[in-house]
Design an enzyme around this catalytic site. Structure first.
Site, PDB file in Angstrom:
ATOM      1  NE  ARG A 175      -4.290  -1.566   1.603  1.00 42.27           N
ATOM      2  CZ  ARG A 175      -5.144  -2.131   2.445  1.00 42.27           C
ATOM      3  NH1 ARG A 175      -5.002  -1.986   3.740  1.00 42.27           N
ATOM      4  NH2 ARG A 175      -6.166  -2.819   1.981  1.00 42.27           N
ATOM      5  CE  LYS A 209     -18.395 -11.174   5.114  1.00 38.96           C
ATOM      6  NZ  LYS A 209     -17.248 -10.886   4.228  1.00 38.96           N
ATOM      7  N   GLY A 219      -9.870  -7.301  -2.137  1.00 37.34           N
ATOM      8  CA  GLY A 219     -10.212  -8.256  -1.081  1.00 37.34           C
ATOM      9  C   GLY A 219      -9.561  -9.614  -1.244  1.00 37.34           C
ATOM     10  N   GLY A 240     -13.821  -3.364  -0.302  1.00 38.14           N
ATOM     11  CA  GLY A 240     -15.160  -2.780  -0.154  1.00 38.14           C
ATOM     12  C   GLY A 240     -15.432  -1.712  -1.192  1.00 38.14           C
TER      13      GLY A 240
HETATM   14  P1  AMP Z   1     -16.400 -12.764   1.077  1.00 31.69           P
HETATM   15  O1  AMP Z   1     -15.909 -11.890   2.184  1.00 31.69           O
HETATM   16  O2  AMP Z   1     -17.883 -12.810   0.964  1.00 31.69           O
HETATM   17  O3  AMP Z   1     -15.735 -12.469  -0.261  1.00 31.69           O
HETATM   18  O4  AMP Z   1     -15.983 -14.236   1.473  1.00 31.69           O
HETATM   19  C1  AMP Z   1     -14.655 -14.692   1.497  1.00 31.69           C
HETATM   20  C2  AMP Z   1     -14.568 -15.945   2.295  1.00 31.69           C
HETATM   21  O5  AMP Z   1     -15.440 -16.906   1.742  1.00 31.69           O
HETATM   22  C3  AMP Z   1     -13.204 -16.588   2.311  1.00 31.69           C
HETATM   23  O6  AMP Z   1     -12.645 -16.433   3.589  1.00 31.69           O
HETATM   24  C4  AMP Z   1     -13.489 -18.055   1.994  1.00 31.69           C
HETATM   25  O7  AMP Z   1     -12.842 -18.950   2.877  1.00 31.69           O
HETATM   26  C5  AMP Z   1     -14.996 -18.171   2.185  1.00 31.69           C
HETATM   27  N1  AMP Z   1     -15.594 -19.245   1.385  1.00 31.69           N
HETATM   28  C6  AMP Z   1     -15.438 -19.474   0.079  1.00 31.69           C
HETATM   29  N2  AMP Z   1     -16.099 -20.580  -0.287  1.00 31.69           N
HETATM   30  C7  AMP Z   1     -16.691 -21.080   0.805  1.00 31.69           C
HETATM   31  C8  AMP Z   1     -17.509 -22.223   1.061  1.00 31.69           C
HETATM   32  N3  AMP Z   1     -17.836 -23.065   0.091  1.00 31.69           N
HETATM   33  N4  AMP Z   1     -17.935 -22.420   2.331  1.00 31.69           N
HETATM   34  C9  AMP Z   1     -17.591 -21.552   3.302  1.00 31.69           C
HETATM   35  N5  AMP Z   1     -16.827 -20.462   3.125  1.00 31.69           N
HETATM   36  C10 AMP Z   1     -16.383 -20.223   1.887  1.00 31.69           C
END
Ligand code: AMP
Length: 403
Positions: A37, A200, A353, A376
């Site tokens: 960064r 999410k 991210g 974000g």
């Molecule tokens: P997000 O912040 O929504 O982009 O989510 C990222 C997180 O989703 C990462 O830490 C991954 O470990 C988790 N993730 C990805 N695939 C899966 C899954 N099939 N089950 C549970 N967690 C997941």
């Protein structure tokens, strides 16, 4: 709308206050573990130095919650920045960020000098966009430059409020983000594909809604895919599910069909009995996931299918991992997608991210067209929202000269 940059105004001998994103990871002793960064902000800082500005830098670091908690001092950043610039960066650790000593030091800067303020989140007003703090910061300088894309989706004193009192333009980092993300979304090389993953669903649904009128293909993987598979009537065992979003997922799939937008879901998965790297594992087709198993990665057929689509695309935007990539046994799907992006001739944009972290971790960062520096912020950009820290900057067309 194009925003003015540091190149569009006269900065010689003028005090320029720059909002950077120096929110770097540190170890227990406060040593910086990754300075990407800081390095990303160097082009703007060097340009300002080379063109004779008096440079005042500011940033937040961590969450000191409005208190002068020295665990979050920017001193280590000042030291690293001095090394990288090859010149001494003046740093005054004022608990109030701006005090008499800081004001005097800013006044005494000469052309080409660089000074860094203390963590702006030492002040409670910062995250509330308090006018008094915005004014104090503005009073130090004659021009405001925003170069912190990672916090551009927040209207804080140092990212947006300050622009009410100073002419405001963008640095090169924000200029680049707007150029790549903006072009990808507004005038993409077709076919245009969005790959969405992560856990999410709620965070990604507005992105799907905004991109529905723009993309030719959606590919959905990761944990969020199970909410869509559920909406299709599949059994998903113990896989992660956002029950409240099943209806919405169904509506989005229907909308995609009506619009002729392809929406691809996994056809097979790697599942485990427990949420652990060493758990018992098996591959299943998506129509036959047994009760006690949870899907933690996309399977090889899905990875192959997704790769084929990527190879046909003109532009690919990717946000969110295809599985629990932090655990090596469930990282393959995410690696396969990163490889496909690296091998394709498409314009490839990684939306910050976790997907950015994954691409870095696999050593494929250099093969992507653009990796966004803001998780974000890039997501909100892809949702079609105007980011407050960018909205406040002067438009290129509307202004003939600087104020
Ligand atoms: P997000 O912040 O929504 O982009 O989510 C990222 C997180 O989703 C990462 O830490 C991954 O470990 C988790 N993730 C990805 N695939 C899966 C899954 N099939 N089950 C549970 N967690 C997941």
């Amino acid at each position: 709308m194009m925003k003015k940059t540091v190149k569009d105004i006269d900065i010689k001998n003028r005090k320029v206050i720059v909002r950077c994103d120096f929110n770097v990871p540190q170890d227990k002793n406060g040593s910086i573990t990754d300075d990407i960064r800081i390095r990303s902000s160097l082009p703007t800082i060097r340009y300002l130095i080379d063109h004779g500005a008096k440079v005042i830098l500011m940033s937040h670091l961590g969450r000191p919650e409005g208190e002068a908690d020295m665990k979050y001092t920017l001193k280590p950043v000042a030291d690293r920045l001095s090394e990288l610039l090859g010149k001494s960066v003046l740093f005054i650790s004022a608990p109030e960020v701006v005090n008499g000593k800081v004001i005097k030091a800013a006044e005494e800067l000469t052309s080409g000098d660089v000074m860094l303020l203390e963590n702006v989140r030492f002040r409670r007003e910062e995250t509330k966009n308090g006018a008094n703090f915005s004014k104090e910061l503005a009073a130090l300088a004659e021009i405001f430059v925003n170069d912190a894309f990672g916090t551009a989706h927040r209207a804080h004193s140092s990212t947006a409020g300050i622009a009410e009192y100073l002419p405001a333009v963008s640095g090169f980092l924000i200029e680049n983000e707007v150029k790549f993300l903006g072009n990808a979304v507004e005038s993409p090389e077709r076919p245009f594909m969005a790959i969405l993953g992560g856990a999410k669903v709620g965070d990604k649904i507005p992105v799907i809604e905004n991109l529905m009128n723009k993309v030719d293909t959606f590919m959905i993987g990761g944990g969020m895919a199970y909410t869509f598979l559920k909406a299709k009537g599949y059994e998903i065992g113990k896989s992660i599910l956002d029950k409240e979003k099943v209806g919405l997922a169904g509506e989005l799939m229907k909308k995609a069909e009506e619009k002729g937008v392809k929406l691809l879901l996994p056809v097979d998965i790697i599942a485990a009995k427990e949420f652990s790297n060493d758990s018992e594992r098996a591959e299943f087709d998506c129509g036959s996931i047994p009760q006690e198993w949870m899907g933690l990665d996309i399977g090889p057929k899905t990875a192959g299918l997704f790769r084929e689509e990527i190879m046909k695309s003109g532009t690919v935007i990717w946000n969110g991992p295809m599985g629990v990539f932090e655990m090596p046994n469930y990282a393959k799907g995410t690696i396969k997608i990163a490889e496909a992006l690296a091998d394709s001739n498409a314009v490839t944009i990684i939306g910050g991210g976790d997907s950015a972290a994954a691409v870095e971790q696999f050593g494929m960062a250099g093969k992507m067209t653009h990796i966004s520096t803001g998780g974000g912020a890039s997501l909100e950009y892809l949702e079609g929202r105007e980011l407050p820290g960018i909205a406040v900057l002067q438009d290129k067309e509307s202004c003939g000269g600087d104020k």
